[in-house]
Design a protein around this motif. Structure first.
Motif, PDB file in Angstrom:
ATOM      1  N   LEU A  76       0.848  -1.195   0.000  1.00  0.00           N
ATOM      2  CA  LEU A  76       0.000   0.000   0.000  1.00  0.00           C
ATOM      3  C   LEU A  76       0.878   1.238   0.000  1.00  0.00           C
ATOM      4  CD1 LEU A  76      -2.557  -1.130   2.702  1.00  0.00           C
ATOM      5  CD2 LEU A  76      -2.725  -1.415   0.241  1.00  0.00           C
ATOM      6  N   GLU A  77       0.576   2.164  -0.894  1.00  0.00           N
ATOM      7  CA  GLU A  77       1.374   3.389  -1.014  1.00  0.00           C
ATOM      8  C   GLU A  77       0.458   4.586  -1.162  1.00  0.00           C
ATOM      9  OE1 GLU A  77       3.949   2.951  -4.386  1.00  0.00           O
ATOM     10  OE2 GLU A  77       4.608   0.958  -3.762  1.00  0.00           O
ATOM     11  N   ASP A  83      -3.863  10.146  -2.227  1.00  0.00           N
ATOM     12  CA  ASP A  83      -4.604   8.949  -2.634  1.00  0.00           C
ATOM     13  C   ASP A  83      -3.787   7.702  -2.309  1.00  0.00           C
ATOM     14  OD1 ASP A  83      -6.777  10.393  -3.747  1.00  0.00           O
ATOM     15  OD2 ASP A  83      -5.652  10.694  -5.603  1.00  0.00           O
ATOM     16  N   TRP A  84      -4.493   6.626  -1.942  1.00  0.00           N
ATOM     17  CA  TRP A  84      -3.845   5.354  -1.623  1.00  0.00           C
ATOM     18  C   TRP A  84      -3.962   4.398  -2.789  1.00  0.00           C
ATOM     19  CZ3 TRP A  84      -0.829   4.066   2.415  1.00  0.00           C
ATOM     20  CH2 TRP A  84      -0.780   4.970   3.485  1.00  0.00           C
ATOM     21  N   TRP A  85      -2.889   3.642  -3.015  1.00  0.00           N
ATOM     22  CA  TRP A  85      -2.812   2.689  -4.115  1.00  0.00           C
ATOM     23  C   TRP A  85      -2.291   1.357  -3.591  1.00  0.00           C
ATOM     24  CZ3 TRP A  85      -4.057   4.287  -9.137  1.00  0.00           C
ATOM     25  CH2 TRP A  85      -4.287   5.658  -9.272  1.00  0.00           C
ATOM     26  N   LEU A 101      -7.252   2.845  -4.259  1.00  0.00           N
ATOM     27  CA  LEU A 101      -8.166   2.389  -3.213  1.00  0.00           C
ATOM     28  C   LEU A 101      -9.249   3.435  -2.965  1.00  0.00           C
ATOM     29  CD1 LEU A 101      -5.581   0.826  -0.758  1.00  0.00           C
ATOM     30  CD2 LEU A 101      -7.148  -0.357  -2.301  1.00  0.00           C
ATOM     31  N   LEU A 102     -10.480   3.020  -3.156  1.00  0.00           N
ATOM     32  CA  LEU A 102     -11.635   3.877  -2.908  1.00  0.00           C
ATOM     33  C   LEU A 102     -11.875   3.977  -1.402  1.00  0.00           C
ATOM     34  CD1 LEU A 102     -13.958   2.344  -5.645  1.00  0.00           C
ATOM     35  CD2 LEU A 102     -12.608   4.451  -5.787  1.00  0.00           C
TER      36      LEU A 102
END
Length: 158
Positions: A76-77, A83-85, A101-102
């Motif tokens: 997770l970044e 925003d998270w990805w 990531l919503l």
């Protein structure tokens, strides 16, 4: 050796029964209403709630069961915009994936932050998950045959 002659009594099984190929199978996906029903369902057991969360996370990210099983917090970044990805390589194909990531997926993640290396450290066997999803669907009044893979199809259509 198999004979292709129609007069021969023992012919190749593949020739006797040609394979039927469907070009566009109807895939089961959940509607927005069904997703909301699952999200807000008052499930009786911790196991049901955990399996529901796994399934919903797949609906919101498209990540399959095998990849969720190995999903680590280090994947997770957060970008410069906040925003998270989640990034990784698919277990099945080794193809790289990058998914934003919503908020609903982030909300699920927060419930499982427990200090372990893996996000979902409790992953039951896929057969157990699919059986539980069928029970959960029945409790929620969802008449579709719910399997974990339906989550990926739901993600792909929303």
């Amino acid at each position: 050796m198999w004979s292709k002659s129609p007069s021969t009594t023992e012919s190749c099984p593949a020739i006797r029964s040609p394979r039927t190929v469907t070009t566009n199978p109807r895939r089961s996906v959940l509607s927005e209403e069904e997703i909301l029903t699952l999200q807000h369902a008052a499930l009786r057991t911790k196991k049901q709630r955990m399996i529901r969360d796994l399934f919903l996370f797949s609906c919101f990210t498209g990540i399959c069961y095998a990849d969720l099983k190995t999903l680590a917090w280090k994947q997770l970044e957060q970008d410069t915009h906040g925003d998270w990805w989640v990034t990784g390589n698919r277990c099945k194909t080794d193809t790289r994936y990058v998914v934003k990531l919503l908020p609903a997926a982030l909300s699920i993640l927060e419930r499982y932050r427990d200090g372990t290396d893996y996000v979902f450290s409790f992953m039951p066997h896929l057969n157990t998950v699919d059986r539980s999803l069928k029970r959960i669907a029945a409790l929620c009044g969802i008449e579709k045959k719910l399997t974990f893979h339906v989550g990926r199809h739901t993600y792909a259509t929303t």
